[in-house]
Write a protein that holds these residues in place. Structure first.
Motif, PDB file in Angstrom:
ATOM      1  N   GLU A 295       7.362   9.706  19.044  1.00 34.15           N
ATOM      2  CA  GLU A 295       7.072   8.763  20.127  1.00 34.15           C
ATOM      3  C   GLU A 295       8.024   8.954  21.297  1.00 34.15           C
ATOM      4  OE1 GLU A 295       7.321   5.030  18.113  1.00 34.15           O
ATOM      5  OE2 GLU A 295       5.207   5.028  17.547  1.00 34.15           O
TER       6      GLU A 295
ATOM      7  N   THR B 251      15.468  -0.428   7.024  1.00 35.42           N
ATOM      8  CA  THR B 251      14.141  -0.129   7.556  1.00 35.42           C
ATOM      9  C   THR B 251      13.120  -1.209   7.229  1.00 35.42           C
ATOM     10  OG1 THR B 251      13.556   1.049   5.552  1.00 35.42           O
ATOM     11  CG2 THR B 251      14.504   2.354   7.339  1.00 35.42           C
TER      12      THR B 251
ATOM     13  N   ILE C 246      13.645  -1.440  14.779  1.00 34.25           N
ATOM     14  CA  ILE C 246      13.136  -2.115  13.599  1.00 34.25           C
ATOM     15  C   ILE C 246      13.720  -3.524  13.515  1.00 34.25           C
ATOM     16  CG2 ILE C 246      13.229  -2.041  11.062  1.00 34.25           C
ATOM     17  CD1 ILE C 246      13.307   1.113  11.601  1.00 34.25           C
TER      18      ILE C 246
ATOM     19  N   PHE D 142      -4.396   1.329  15.279  1.00 31.25           N
ATOM     20  CA  PHE D 142      -5.362   0.772  14.330  1.00 31.25           C
ATOM     21  C   PHE D 142      -6.323  -0.207  15.011  1.00 31.25           C
ATOM     22  CE2 PHE D 142      -1.159   1.244  12.215  1.00 31.25           C
ATOM     23  CZ  PHE D 142      -1.462   2.372  11.465  1.00 31.25           C
TER      24      PHE D 142
ATOM     25  N   GLU E 190       5.870  -2.679  18.797  1.00 33.40           N
ATOM     26  CA  GLU E 190       4.957  -2.808  17.657  1.00 33.40           C
ATOM     27  C   GLU E 190       3.529  -3.042  18.144  1.00 33.40           C
ATOM     28  OE1 GLU E 190       6.021  -1.703  15.128  1.00 33.40           O
ATOM     29  OE2 GLU E 190       7.999  -2.430  14.540  1.00 33.40           O
TER      30      GLU E 190
ATOM     31  N   ARG F 149       8.496   9.351  13.158  1.00 29.76           N
ATOM     32  CA  ARG F 149       7.612   8.645  14.079  1.00 29.76           C
ATOM     33  C   ARG F 149       8.362   8.317  15.376  1.00 29.76           C
ATOM     34  NH1 ARG F 149       6.577   2.656  13.973  1.00 29.76           N
ATOM     35  NH2 ARG F 149       6.026   2.823  11.774  1.00 29.76           N
TER      36      ARG F 149
ATOM     37  N   LEU G 223       9.777   7.173   9.084  1.00 32.38           N
ATOM     38  CA  LEU G 223       9.961   6.251  10.216  1.00 32.38           C
ATOM     39  C   LEU G 223      10.741   6.935  11.340  1.00 32.38           C
ATOM     40  CD1 LEU G 223      10.775   2.844   8.456  1.00 32.38           C
ATOM     41  CD2 LEU G 223       8.569   3.772   9.125  1.00 32.38           C
TER      42      LEU G 223
ATOM     43  N   THR H 131       4.526  -1.556  10.263  1.00 34.84           N
ATOM     44  CA  THR H 131       4.519  -0.380   9.400  1.00 34.84           C
ATOM     45  C   THR H 131       3.878  -0.706   8.054  1.00 34.84           C
ATOM     46  OG1 THR H 131       6.493   0.520  10.436  1.00 34.84           O
ATOM     47  CG2 THR H 131       6.022   1.273   8.209  1.00 34.84           C
ATOM     48  N   CYS H 132       4.156  -1.918   7.545  1.00 33.53           N
ATOM     49  CA  CYS H 132       3.634  -2.312   6.233  1.00 33.53           C
ATOM     50  C   CYS H 132       2.135  -2.611   6.292  1.00 33.53           C
ATOM     51  CB  CYS H 132       4.347  -3.554   5.719  1.00 33.53           C
ATOM     52  SG  CYS H 132       6.145  -3.451   5.783  1.00 33.53           S
ATOM     53  N   ASP H 133       1.722  -3.395   7.279  1.00 34.77           N
ATOM     54  CA  ASP H 133       0.398  -4.004   7.223  1.00 34.77           C
ATOM     55  C   ASP H 133      -0.549  -3.602   8.350  1.00 34.77           C
ATOM     56  OD1 ASP H 133       1.185  -5.489   4.923  1.00 34.77           O
ATOM     57  OD2 ASP H 133       2.301  -6.845   6.230  1.00 34.77           O
TER      58      ASP H 133
ATOM     59  N   ASP I 137       0.816  -1.206   0.000  1.00 30.55           N
ATOM     60  CA  ASP I 137       0.000   0.000   0.000  1.00 30.55           C
ATOM     61  C   ASP I 137       0.852   1.258   0.000  1.00 30.55           C
ATOM     62  OD1 ASP I 137      -2.634   0.553  -0.168  1.00 30.55           O
ATOM     63  OD2 ASP I 137      -3.020   0.572   1.987  1.00 30.55           O
ATOM     64  N   ASN I 138       2.116   1.108   0.378  1.00 33.42           N
ATOM     65  CA  ASN I 138       2.919   2.315   0.606  1.00 33.42           C
ATOM     66  C   ASN I 138       4.148   2.414  -0.284  1.00 33.42           C
ATOM     67  OD1 ASN I 138       4.360   0.281   1.749  1.00 33.42           O
ATOM     68  ND2 ASN I 138       4.284   1.044   3.852  1.00 33.42           N
TER      69      ASN I 138
ATOM     70  N   ALA J 248      -2.012  -0.842   9.026  1.00 31.77           N
ATOM     71  CA  ALA J 248      -3.132   0.002   8.613  1.00 31.77           C
ATOM     72  C   ALA J 248      -4.284  -0.778   7.993  1.00 31.77           C
ATOM     73  CB  ALA J 248      -2.646   1.091   7.649  1.00 31.77           C
ATOM     74  N   PHE J 249      -4.047  -2.056   7.653  1.00 30.31           N
ATOM     75  CA  PHE J 249      -5.142  -2.876   7.132  1.00 30.31           C
ATOM     76  C   PHE J 249      -6.073  -3.357   8.258  1.00 30.31           C
ATOM     77  CE2 PHE J 249      -1.786  -3.922   3.830  1.00 30.31           C
ATOM     78  CZ  PHE J 249      -2.369  -3.169   2.831  1.00 30.31           C
TER      79      PHE J 249
ATOM     80  N   PHE K 240      -4.390   8.926   1.966  1.00 30.13           N
ATOM     81  CA  PHE K 240      -4.211   8.614   3.388  1.00 30.13           C
ATOM     82  C   PHE K 240      -4.431   9.834   4.283  1.00 30.13           C
ATOM     83  CE2 PHE K 240      -1.430   5.294   1.392  1.00 30.13           C
ATOM     84  CZ  PHE K 240      -2.214   4.215   1.752  1.00 30.13           C
TER      85      PHE K 240
ATOM     86  N   GLN L 261      11.662  -1.591   4.449  1.00 28.91           N
ATOM     87  CA  GLN L 261      10.661  -0.974   3.597  1.00 28.91           C
ATOM     88  C   GLN L 261      11.121  -1.062   2.140  1.00 28.91           C
ATOM     89  OE1 GLN L 261       7.618   0.241   4.775  1.00 28.91           O
ATOM     90  NE2 GLN L 261       8.447  -0.878   6.515  1.00 28.91           N
TER      91      GLN L 261
ATOM     92  N   GLN M 288      -1.763   9.255  -3.874  1.00 31.21           N
ATOM     93  CA  GLN M 288      -1.504   8.249  -2.843  1.00 31.21           C
ATOM     94  C   GLN M 288      -1.399   8.916  -1.470  1.00 31.21           C
ATOM     95  OE1 GLN M 288       1.793   5.833  -3.998  1.00 31.21           O
ATOM     96  NE2 GLN M 288       1.496   4.291  -2.394  1.00 31.21           N
TER      97      GLN M 288
ATOM     98  N   PHE N  20       2.317   0.306  18.919  1.00 32.47           N
ATOM     99  CA  PHE N  20       2.073   0.995  17.647  1.00 32.47           C
ATOM    100  C   PHE N  20       0.765   0.525  17.014  1.00 32.47           C
ATOM    101  CE2 PHE N  20       2.668   0.753  12.967  1.00 32.47           C
ATOM    102  CZ  PHE N  20       2.576   2.107  12.694  1.00 32.47           C
TER     103      PHE N  20
ATOM    104  N   ARG O 138      -0.522   7.497   6.608  1.00 34.75           N
ATOM    105  CA  ARG O 138      -1.054   6.130   6.678  1.00 34.75           C
ATOM    106  C   ARG O 138      -1.030   5.635   8.118  1.00 34.75           C
ATOM    107  NH1 ARG O 138       1.142   0.905   5.402  1.00 34.75           N
ATOM    108  NH2 ARG O 138      -0.492  -0.496   4.690  1.00 34.75           N
ATOM    109  N   GLU O 139      -0.141   6.235   8.936  1.00 37.02           N
ATOM    110  CA  GLU O 139      -0.080   5.881  10.354  1.00 37.02           C
ATOM    111  C   GLU O 139      -0.796   6.913  11.216  1.00 37.02           C
ATOM    112  OE1 GLU O 139       4.053   5.183  11.142  1.00 37.02           O
ATOM    113  OE2 GLU O 139       4.078   3.402   9.882  1.00 37.02           O
TER     114      GLU O 139
ATOM    115  N   ILE P 280       3.005   9.842   2.558  1.00 34.20           N
ATOM    116  CA  ILE P 280       2.291   8.557   2.438  1.00 34.20           C
ATOM    117  C   ILE P 280       2.487   7.755   3.726  1.00 34.20           C
ATOM    118  CG2 ILE P 280       2.343   6.284   1.295  1.00 34.20           C
ATOM    119  CD1 ILE P 280       3.120   7.848  -1.322  1.00 34.20           C
ATOM    120  N   TYR P 281       3.723   7.740   4.213  1.00 37.00           N
ATOM    121  CA  TYR P 281       4.033   6.949   5.408  1.00 37.00           C
ATOM    122  C   TYR P 281       3.440   7.563   6.672  1.00 37.00           C
ATOM    123  CZ  TYR P 281       6.979   3.224   3.618  1.00 37.00           C
ATOM    124  OH  TYR P 281       7.420   2.086   3.011  1.00 37.00           O
TER     125      TYR P 281
END
Lengths: 320, 320
Positions: free
Chosen positions: B312, A290, B318, A172, A165, B308, B305, A142-144, A55-56, A146-147, B80, A292, B76, A168, B31-32, B27-28
């Motif tokens: 925080e 990262t 990571i 959501f 995490e 963020r 990242l 970070t990747c998933d 998505d990103n 938001a789903f 978000f 990403q 994109q 974090f 999205r968060e 975007i990042y």
């Protein structure tokens, strides 16, 4: 053991791996007519290829299928002349101007080598984990994350990463069950912060709890089963995030002069060069990565420019 | 001069610029669910938006129109929740937890600021330069050199960059006329290497030669006219590459605590943070930038990242 009387194949650049970082570097080198051979022991596209929806990754406003992105990266690199060989590199030796590579296709020489083998997320190895990978089972918040807006989640792990995490993911998820095999190993500061989320009812901690089984319906996760103090415990959730560590794919350089950090990531200087001159690293295998795709691809482009500088035997002044 | 009795608008993140680095960061962050406002004084999409065809942005096997990529990045980010305001940031003040931003829309506060204003290529300012931009007039050999295989080129400039890029462009071009306003200022090593290409007939050097006029037919460059020793001199070529320097868009931080390198690029630490805590920089404005869209977008993801982590109040592990 190499027979120096026999000529072994010579290449300008050998790239170890064929994920987004590797393929982006190859797009750049081959577009500038630098002959480039990539070695991939698994799937072309790396972790991206086995990701359901991304998505990103910048440039795709509605997201992109991981396999589509992987195939497009491959097409783009091959369009400019990159050659991808399925096989494994097993060692790198610094022999000065040329590096000698041991591979499943035999020994070969390369003027420059780019290590772009990525990292794998450590698995817990339970039934359902592989089946529901990227369809309810995830390894990157970070990747998933938001789903999973307003969804219920299980988070597996008890280290800094799992706790952080989990916190974090409360952005959501409506509720998180944190499954910790023994006790929480996170820092005091993190544990204090975690307690705030427990007090707010956002996170429930389950210590001494193993994760045994992940089940689902219609290809999506619906239930996680564990064992707590010898008794079965079930969680009706929409997804599972596993944070039990990363495994950098760097075993093949462990006996070389390439330096690794304490976890096994390859350390580089600001030009992305490793401790062996002419051997570079980029993407998720690099210390500081990262995880990403955008960052990995960006580093692939930068690495290619640095490799060109190295092959030209001088700095390439981009800014004057 | 700010009236501290008046509340000024507060934002989580303000991004200065709306090019690929800025939009990827947005975007990042958005999205968060990190509220993010972007300021753009020129064109959304930055230099990418005014580039005809981008051949090496990873993920587009047949290339992509610059404007299409720019619009898709914008879509994109906006999908978000990113908000883009047309206007200019004129100063940044470190006031601790909040940074105060002076803008054409008035003062505002931001918990974190990302400088992603990019750099412009310096122009020579002659008729035809703007008209044929990206259609025969170019400023980046890595980006556009490969479009000129077996073509004739003019290269304008006499510094390290011009000489090195002229040599690089001989990979593609059949012949290059190097137009140098006064004398060559490049390093001795480069001048020696240049001489080899002159001897091979690949490059012809024209000293004391101004570039006066760029002309074309059917929207493509066909002729460059200059003046050498008071006499008109004409070159029938397919393209012109201009290497007379970069202009980082950093004037608005010159009176702030943000540190710049000797050319005016913003210096950062490995977390992409500038000398002001909470103020970050990424993309082509950053010291060490490659002027590649892929690298800029990758840094945008990494910067988000890091922002963020900063918001925080702790490191985001990571890798463990």
């Amino acid at each position: 053991m190499a027979d120096t009387t026999t000529e072994i194949p010579k290449h300008d650049v050998i790239i170890v791996g064929a994920g987004p970082a590797a393929l982006t570097a190859a797009i750049y080198t081959t577009r500038e007519d630098i002959e480039t051979l990539l070695f991939e022991r698994g799937v072309v596209g790396g972790l991206a290829a086995v990701t359901d929806k991304i998505d990103n990754y910048p440039g795709f406003p509605d997201g992109v299928e991981g396999l589509t992105l992987a195939q497009d990266l491959q097409k783009q690199a091959e369009r400019f002349g990159a050659v991808i060989e399925l096989g494994e590199i097993t060692a790198i030796h610094d022999e000065g101007e040329y590096k000698r590579i041991e591979s499943t296709s035999g020994d070969m020489h390369a003027r420059a080598v780019l290590i772009a083998t990525g990292s794998d997320y450590k698995k817990i190895g339970v039934p359902g984990e592989q089946e529901f990978y990227a369809r309810g089972v995830h390894y990157c918040a970070t990747c998933d994350g938001a789903f999973y807006r307003e969804k219920k989640l299980v988070v597996v792990g008890g280290g800094n990463s799992a706790v952080q995490e989990a916190i974090f993911l409360t952005r959501f998820a409506s509720h998180i069950d944190l499954l910790v095999r023994s006790t929480i190993k996170a820092s005091d500061v993190l544990q204090q912060e975690l307690q705030e989320y427990v007090d707010k009812g956002k996170i429930t901690i389950h210590l001494n709890t193993t994760t045994d089984l992940i089940e689902g319906e219609d290809k999506f996760v619906t239930k996680v089963t564990g064992t707590k103090d010898g008794k079965k415990i079930e969680f009706d959730v929409d997804g599972v995030f596993v944070f039990v560590g990363l495994e950098p794919n760097s075993e093949f350089v462990k006996n070389s002069a390439v330096l690794l950090d304490e976890i096994g990531f390859v350390t580089t200087n600001q030009d992305l060069m490793t401790a062996i001159p002419g051997v570079f690293a980029c993407g998720d295998i690099r210390s500081g990565a990262t995880m990403q795709i955008a960052s990995a691809a960006g580093e692939g482009a930068t690495a290619a420019l640095k490799i060109r500088e190295y092959l030209e035997g001088r700095a390439h002044p981009i800014q004057n």
